[in-house]
Design an enzyme around this catalytic site. Structure first.
Site, PDB file in Angstrom:
ATOM      1  N   LYS A  36      -5.648  -4.328   0.291  1.00  0.00           N
ATOM      2  CA  LYS A  36      -6.320  -3.936   1.534  1.00  0.00           C
ATOM      3  C   LYS A  36      -7.264  -5.065   1.933  1.00  0.00           C
ATOM      4  O   LYS A  36      -7.780  -5.789   1.081  1.00  0.00           O
ATOM      5  CB  LYS A  36      -7.141  -2.648   1.343  1.00  0.00           C
ATOM      6  CG  LYS A  36      -6.328  -1.454   0.898  1.00  0.00           C
ATOM      7  CD  LYS A  36      -7.199  -0.228   0.639  1.00  0.00           C
ATOM      8  CE  LYS A  36      -7.537   0.486   1.914  1.00  0.00           C
ATOM      9  NZ  LYS A  36      -8.202   1.793   1.653  1.00  0.00           N
ATOM     10  N   GLU A  85      10.192  11.769   7.244  1.00  0.00           N
ATOM     11  CA  GLU A  85       8.928  11.632   6.519  1.00  0.00           C
ATOM     12  C   GLU A  85       9.216  11.243   5.077  1.00  0.00           C
ATOM     13  O   GLU A  85      10.192  11.701   4.483  1.00  0.00           O
ATOM     14  CB  GLU A  85       8.146  12.945   6.539  1.00  0.00           C
ATOM     15  CG  GLU A  85       7.997  13.575   7.913  1.00  0.00           C
ATOM     16  CD  GLU A  85       7.177  12.738   8.868  1.00  0.00           C
ATOM     17  OE1 GLU A  85       6.418  11.874   8.401  1.00  0.00           O
ATOM     18  OE2 GLU A  85       7.299  12.952  10.085  1.00  0.00           O
ATOM     19  N   LYS A 104      10.374   7.656  13.264  1.00  0.00           N
ATOM     20  CA  LYS A 104      10.772   8.355  14.490  1.00  0.00           C
ATOM     21  C   LYS A 104      11.697   7.482  15.331  1.00  0.00           C
ATOM     22  O   LYS A 104      11.417   6.293  15.546  1.00  0.00           O
ATOM     23  CB  LYS A 104       9.537   8.731  15.306  1.00  0.00           C
ATOM     24  CG  LYS A 104       8.602   9.685  14.572  1.00  0.00           C
ATOM     25  CD  LYS A 104       7.325   9.945  15.357  1.00  0.00           C
ATOM     26  CE  LYS A 104       6.402  10.881  14.575  1.00  0.00           C
ATOM     27  NZ  LYS A 104       5.114  11.102  15.252  1.00  0.00           N
ATOM     28  N   HIS A 120       0.859  -1.181   0.000  1.00  0.00           N
ATOM     29  CA  HIS A 120       0.000   0.000   0.000  1.00  0.00           C
ATOM     30  C   HIS A 120       0.899   1.236   0.000  1.00  0.00           C
ATOM     31  O   HIS A 120       1.915   1.273   0.701  1.00  0.00           O
ATOM     32  CB  HIS A 120      -0.895  -0.019   1.238  1.00  0.00           C
ATOM     33  CG  HIS A 120      -1.891   1.085   1.277  1.00  0.00           C
ATOM     34  ND1 HIS A 120      -1.566   2.370   1.667  1.00  0.00           N
ATOM     35  CD2 HIS A 120      -3.219   1.114   0.968  1.00  0.00           C
ATOM     36  CE1 HIS A 120      -2.639   3.135   1.607  1.00  0.00           C
ATOM     37  NE2 HIS A 120      -3.648   2.394   1.180  1.00  0.00           N
ATOM     38  N   ASP A 151       5.773   9.587  20.945  1.00  0.00           N
ATOM     39  CA  ASP A 151       4.732   9.063  20.062  1.00  0.00           C
ATOM     40  C   ASP A 151       4.946   7.580  19.828  1.00  0.00           C
ATOM     41  O   ASP A 151       3.986   6.801  19.767  1.00  0.00           O
ATOM     42  CB  ASP A 151       4.749   9.784  18.711  1.00  0.00           C
ATOM     43  CG  ASP A 151       3.980  11.082  18.720  1.00  0.00           C
ATOM     44  OD1 ASP A 151       3.144  11.275  19.615  1.00  0.00           O
ATOM     45  OD2 ASP A 151       4.212  11.913  17.819  1.00  0.00           O
ATOM     46  N   ARG A 164       0.035   7.721   7.788  1.00  0.00           N
ATOM     47  CA  ARG A 164      -1.392   7.858   7.491  1.00  0.00           C
ATOM     48  C   ARG A 164      -2.187   6.598   7.800  1.00  0.00           C
ATOM     49  O   ARG A 164      -3.386   6.548   7.508  1.00  0.00           O
ATOM     50  CB  ARG A 164      -1.598   8.245   6.022  1.00  0.00           C
ATOM     51  CG  ARG A 164      -1.194   9.661   5.717  1.00  0.00           C
ATOM     52  CD  ARG A 164      -1.905  10.232   4.520  1.00  0.00           C
ATOM     53  NE  ARG A 164      -1.608   9.531   3.283  1.00  0.00           N
ATOM     54  CZ  ARG A 164      -1.807  10.061   2.073  1.00  0.00           C
ATOM     55  NH1 ARG A 164      -2.280  11.287   1.957  1.00  0.00           N
ATOM     56  NH2 ARG A 164      -1.522   9.375   0.983  1.00  0.00           N
ATOM     57  N   LYS A 165      -1.555   5.607   8.390  1.00  0.00           N
ATOM     58  CA  LYS A 165      -2.261   4.363   8.697  1.00  0.00           C
ATOM     59  C   LYS A 165      -2.118   4.037  10.183  1.00  0.00           C
ATOM     60  O   LYS A 165      -1.793   2.911  10.581  1.00  0.00           O
ATOM     61  CB  LYS A 165      -1.737   3.228   7.821  1.00  0.00           C
ATOM     62  CG  LYS A 165      -2.226   3.330   6.389  1.00  0.00           C
ATOM     63  CD  LYS A 165      -3.712   3.054   6.299  1.00  0.00           C
ATOM     64  CE  LYS A 165      -4.290   3.326   4.918  1.00  0.00           C
ATOM     65  NZ  LYS A 165      -4.496   4.765   4.678  1.00  0.00           N
ATOM     66  N   ASP A 197      -1.816   5.909  -6.241  1.00  0.00           N
ATOM     67  CA  ASP A 197      -2.207   6.872  -5.209  1.00  0.00           C
ATOM     68  C   ASP A 197      -0.956   7.247  -4.423  1.00  0.00           C
ATOM     69  O   ASP A 197      -0.153   6.387  -4.083  1.00  0.00           O
ATOM     70  CB  ASP A 197      -3.245   6.238  -4.272  1.00  0.00           C
ATOM     71  CG  ASP A 197      -3.895   7.247  -3.338  1.00  0.00           C
ATOM     72  OD1 ASP A 197      -3.679   8.456  -3.524  1.00  0.00           O
ATOM     73  OD2 ASP A 197      -4.600   6.817  -2.409  1.00  0.00           O
ATOM     74  N   ALA A 198      -0.772   8.517  -4.136  1.00  0.00           N
ATOM     75  CA  ALA A 198       0.403   8.949  -3.379  1.00  0.00           C
ATOM     76  C   ALA A 198       0.391   8.343  -1.975  1.00  0.00           C
ATOM     77  O   ALA A 198      -0.664   8.129  -1.384  1.00  0.00           O
ATOM     78  CB  ALA A 198       0.451  10.476  -3.292  1.00  0.00           C
ATOM     79  N   PHE A 212      -8.117  -3.970 -10.755  1.00  0.00           N
ATOM     80  CA  PHE A 212      -7.176  -3.263  -9.890  1.00  0.00           C
ATOM     81  C   PHE A 212      -5.764  -3.560 -10.405  1.00  0.00           C
ATOM     82  O   PHE A 212      -4.973  -4.215  -9.747  1.00  0.00           O
ATOM     83  CB  PHE A 212      -7.354  -3.737  -8.441  1.00  0.00           C
ATOM     84  CG  PHE A 212      -6.598  -2.956  -7.398  1.00  0.00           C
ATOM     85  CD1 PHE A 212      -5.752  -1.908  -7.714  1.00  0.00           C
ATOM     86  CD2 PHE A 212      -6.720  -3.299  -6.053  1.00  0.00           C
ATOM     87  CE1 PHE A 212      -5.048  -1.215  -6.744  1.00  0.00           C
ATOM     88  CE2 PHE A 212      -6.020  -2.611  -5.064  1.00  0.00           C
ATOM     89  CZ  PHE A 212      -5.181  -1.568  -5.409  1.00  0.00           C
ATOM     90  N   GLU A 272      14.028  15.986  10.137  1.00  0.00           N
ATOM     91  CA  GLU A 272      15.128  16.460  10.957  1.00  0.00           C
ATOM     92  C   GLU A 272      15.908  15.284  11.518  1.00  0.00           C
ATOM     93  O   GLU A 272      15.306  14.320  12.019  1.00  0.00           O
ATOM     94  CB  GLU A 272      14.608  17.296  12.128  1.00  0.00           C
ATOM     95  CG  GLU A 272      13.895  18.567  11.709  1.00  0.00           C
ATOM     96  CD  GLU A 272      13.589  19.447  12.906  1.00  0.00           C
ATOM     97  OE1 GLU A 272      13.555  20.674  12.734  1.00  0.00           O
ATOM     98  OE2 GLU A 272      13.398  18.905  14.017  1.00  0.00           O
ATOM     99  N   ASP A 291       0.912   4.175   1.389  1.00  0.00           N
ATOM    100  CA  ASP A 291       1.266   4.734   2.703  1.00  0.00           C
ATOM    101  C   ASP A 291       2.196   3.804   3.466  1.00  0.00           C
ATOM    102  O   ASP A 291       3.078   4.256   4.210  1.00  0.00           O
ATOM    103  CB  ASP A 291       0.003   5.001   3.528  1.00  0.00           C
ATOM    104  CG  ASP A 291      -0.849   6.107   2.939  1.00  0.00           C
ATOM    105  OD1 ASP A 291      -0.280   7.062   2.371  1.00  0.00           O
ATOM    106  OD2 ASP A 291      -2.088   6.021   3.044  1.00  0.00           O
ATOM    107  N   LYS A 292       2.015   2.494   3.294  1.00  0.00           N
ATOM    108  CA  LYS A 292       2.892   1.539   3.965  1.00  0.00           C
ATOM    109  C   LYS A 292       4.282   1.499   3.324  1.00  0.00           C
ATOM    110  O   LYS A 292       5.281   1.258   4.014  1.00  0.00           O
ATOM    111  CB  LYS A 292       2.258   0.141   3.952  1.00  0.00           C
ATOM    112  CG  LYS A 292       1.315  -0.076   5.104  1.00  0.00           C
ATOM    113  CD  LYS A 292       2.067  -0.198   6.398  1.00  0.00           C
ATOM    114  CE  LYS A 292       1.316   0.473   7.521  1.00  0.00           C
ATOM    115  NZ  LYS A 292       2.158   1.061   8.529  1.00  0.00           N
ATOM    116  N   LYS A 324      11.268   9.785  20.675  1.00  0.00           N
ATOM    117  CA  LYS A 324       9.957  10.367  20.423  1.00  0.00           C
ATOM    118  C   LYS A 324       8.896   9.530  21.137  1.00  0.00           C
ATOM    119  O   LYS A 324       8.710   8.347  20.825  1.00  0.00           O
ATOM    120  CB  LYS A 324       9.645  10.413  18.925  1.00  0.00           C
ATOM    121  CG  LYS A 324      10.224  11.601  18.174  1.00  0.00           C
ATOM    122  CD  LYS A 324      11.707  11.540  18.018  1.00  0.00           C
ATOM    123  CE  LYS A 324      12.214  12.621  17.070  1.00  0.00           C
ATOM    124  NZ  LYS A 324      13.690  12.618  16.986  1.00  0.00           N
TER     125      LYS A 324
END
Length: 401
Positions: free
Chosen positions: A177, A44, A280, A16, A286, A259-260, A253-254, A245, A57, A18-19, A284
């Site tokens: 998916k 990122e 990260k 995917h 998060d 985002r997941k 798709d970008a 597909f 960074e 995003d993955k 961090k």
């Protein structure tokens, strides 16, 4: 609490878009931590048609100095790492090919103001890299103490990816998916009421016979992965419900890092603080505090102190100790939540440094987390240490005192 209901979770494959971005970002984290275990990384990634862009960074010995000068050979290593990650996933398509996509590296030095507030110095302990809230969750409904809807969503795609890589399903392409809807009775999952898979496929399946072959294959995966008797009615099984597909991945798709976040955690069965993990370094919170919150939650359930538990931690940038520790056993606990709230911080020091040292997070261990979930995985040596249940005996003793 409702005892009978229908609930759904989704997953996405390693291909995917995003993955793909998450895996690239974590491959850079691993590269830098292999050079300097104290490296600071916030990487990122953007992926789109024949393009990968890095931004963020960083700071670390043997990587980049404070003036933004790269150590010799590191920029080449970065590009090699990115291309190797895309190759491993399996992208060799005209719209996204590991050898030929354009690559941009826009990483730059970490802000000196952030470093000043976060770094350990003198009598000052290492502070949190940002403010925020993080959640951990565990439930006894699967062996890995994860929500069943997400557990099976991941397993479906893992099986399909394994078949693609082995050649058992050569018609599959990397992007896919899944979605699993389960019926719960008395809070226990008992059957699937709907199953969905959308998967990229080769051009030779772009006809009625090919789509029938694909559907039969996916139904076989469902039957293999789900418990016996769980398959829903035929008209509740959806395979590529929009039709063909062929065009997928970053060409279709970008993709962007982070985002997941629901796929990465608990499939919507628990709250999420909003911060992504991939890209990260473990200073961090998060990432590291979400990992330790899962670790604590899993040990609470493994100790038999609750059937289901949510734990929240909160932090302020530059401050070492958490601002709050909150436990909710959703009416399933055998001890008072306040007792757990007092006991858990005594078992693990919940500062960024304490978490990193306890879970051994300053190591290149993150690439494997970036697809098919950060939680519910098998602890393997230094990998997925937050999935261990090695606090059970100490936790039982602490709440009994």
């Amino acid at each position: 609490m409702r005892s009978s209901f229908i609930f759904t979770s989704e997953s996405v494959s390693e291909g995917h878009p995003d993955k793909v971005a998450d895996q690239i970002s974590d491959s850079i984290v691993d590269l830098f931590l292999s050079k300097d275990p104290e490296a600071r990384v916030a990487c990122e990634t953007l992926t789109t048609t024949q393009l990968v862009v890095l931004a963020g960074e960083i700071r670390g010995k043997g990587i980049m100095d404070a003036d933004g000068n790269w150590a010799e050979g590191v920029q080449q290593e970065i590009e090699q790492t990115v291309r190797a990650t895309v190759k491993r996933i399996g992208y060799e398509q005209s719209g996204f090919h590991w050898q030929t996509f354009r690559f941009e590296n826009n990483l730059h030095p970490q802000s000196a103001h952030i470093a000043m507030g976060v770094d350990e110095s003198g009598n000052k302990d290492e502070g949190a890299g940002d403010q925020g809230i993080m959640f951990g969750y565990a439930t006894d409904e699967t062996p890995g103490l994860m929500p069943a809807t997400l557990y099976y969503s991941h397993k479906i795609l893992e099986k399909m990816a394994a078949d693609r890589h082995s050649g058992a399903a050569p018609f599959l392409e990397p992007d896919a998916k899944s979605q699993v809807t389960l019926q719960y009775e008395n809070e226990v999952p008992v059957r699937a009421t709907a199953l969905v898979v959308s998967t990229q496929h080769s051009a030779d399946l772009s006809n009625d016979a090919g789509q029938a072959r694909l559907r039969d294959y996916v139904k076989g995966v469902f039957a293999e992965v789900l418990p016996e008797g769980w398959l829903p009615a035929e008209d509740k099984i959806y395979v590529n419900p929009t039709g063909l597909f062929e065009i997928g991945g970053p060409d279709g798709d970008a993709g962007v890092t982070g985002r997941k976040i629901i796929v990465d955690t608990y499939g919507g069965a628990a709250p999420h603080g909003g911060g992504a993990f991939s890209g990260k370094d473990p200073t961090k919170v998060d990432r590291s505090a979400a990992y330790v919150a899962r670790y604590l939650a899993k040990n609470v359930v493994a100790a038999g102190l609750a059937k289901r538990v949510t734990i929240q931690l909160s932090y302020a940038i530059g401050i070492a100790e958490p601002l709050s520790v909150y436990v909710d056993t959703h009416g399933t606990g055998t001890v008072d939540e306040a007792v757990l709230e007092a006991a858990l911080p005594k078992l693990v020091r919940l500062t960024p440094k304490g978490i990193r040292e306890h879970l051994k997070l300053n190591a290149p261990i993150y690439s494997k987390t970036a697809a098919y979930g950060h939680f519910g995985r098998d602890a393997e040596g230094d990998l997925f240490t937050w999935e261990k249940t090695d606090l059970v005996d100490r936790l039982k003793a602490a709440v009994a005192a």
